[in-house]
Design a protein around this motif. Structure first.
Motif: not given
Length: 318
Positions: A141-146, A207-211, A221-232
């Protein structure tokens, strides 16, 4: 916060006597301050693979094959590498519901960074390793805050960690209720100012990614990638400069309602924060006061002003 945040934690940090010496490393911040808002899920990997307490100490060892092994510290001690790796690989698969993890620093199983790695032939050691369980957790889970217990004594890292687990909790709850494009866009909009405080560059990339959401065949699949980018993005600690830019942006929403002296007072307060004379809480409190007097639908729903429970007092010294 109606639903408590599910948070993984090394069991010794809750005061459980599971360490190799029969003791614990109780983390007061977790037990006394975080506890009302989270649901802890404690685990001790070493106990979980069947080791007793007390027990001989374990350590990471770099052997002749260049691989990192988990061994008892006494010379010729039994190796526990396969047991720990196999258990960890299976355990982390069941942790996708978590919104963060607090790990025990320096532990050969839970240490997040700078764990000592020994070279038995030379008796040298370097603070260059990562605990085997923590390693599997990060890979799964690379998106997980640790965070580690020691690092949470730093007010900036503490604030950043709590902000991330709260953001991920809100995102996961939205996902559980059923994803829609409208909900994802609304979520992104609510977090605009907070994201800008962390990284203006990465927010502009997001922004362009959300667009492009409508171009994805799978919303999940979009939500999964969005979560990765948001948490990074949120993993980058917010800077004083970025906070100042966000505060000035929010100030612009009241230019018509405020008198000239009021605008000047707010501008001076923001500048005093920029110079390090006032804490962040001072201009935010004044902005929230004006938001209550002159509500603006977009500004009022910004998570920037309430990113986590106020009772945690995380912005008091910034």
């Amino acid at each position: 916060m109606s639903v408590k945040i599910p948070l993984g934690i090394s069991a010794c940090l809750l005061g459980e006597q599971v360490r190799f010496d029969g003791g614990h490393k109780r983390l007061a911040f977790a037990v006394n301050e975080l506890a009302p808002f989270v649901r802890f899920e404690p685990v001790c990997p070493e106990m979980a693979i069947g080791l007793p307490t007390p027990r001989p100490a374990l350590r990471l060892v770099k052997q002749s094959d260049e691989a990192i092994h988990l061994c008892f510290s006494k010379e010729g001690g039994k190796e526990m590498t396969d047991q720990m790796r196999d258990w960890s690989a299976e355990r982390v698969k069941s942790l996708h519901h978590l919104c963060g993890y607090i790990l025990c620093a320096k532990s050969p199983s839970c240490g997040m960074e700078r764990v000592r790695v020994y070279e038995p032939d030379t008796n040298n050691n370097r603070k260059a390793g990562m605990g085997l369980f923590a390693e599997k957790l990060k890979a799964e889970m690379p998106w997980l805050p640790m965070e580690e217990d020691g690092r949470l004594h730093d007010p900036v890292l503490r604030e950043n960690f709590v902000g991330r687990i709260c953001a991920l909790h809100e995102f996961n709850q939205m996902w559980q209720r059923g994803l829609t494009r409208a909900q994802l866009i609304a979520f992104h909009s609510r977090y605009k100012l907070l994201m800008l405080a962390h990284s203006q560059e990465k927010y502009r990339e997001l922004g362009p990614f959300v667009a492009s959401m409508s171009q994805w065949d799978s919303l999940e699949a979009f939500a999964f990638e969005y979560r990765n980018r948001m948490m990074a993005l949120l993993s980058q600690p917010a800077s004083r400069r970025n906070h100042t830019n966000v505060l000035m942006h929010a100030q612009g929403y009241f230019r018509r309602q405020l008198s000239s002296p009021q605008r000047q007072e707010l501008a001076e307060l923001i500048d005093r924060y920029r110079c390090g004379v006032q804490p962040l809480l001072a201009p935010i409190t004044m902005l929230k006061h004006y938001m209550s007097q002159y509500p603006h639908p977009w500004l009022t729903q910004q998570r920037y002003f309430d990113p986590y429970p106020e009772a945690l007092r995380l912005r008091y010294g910034q």
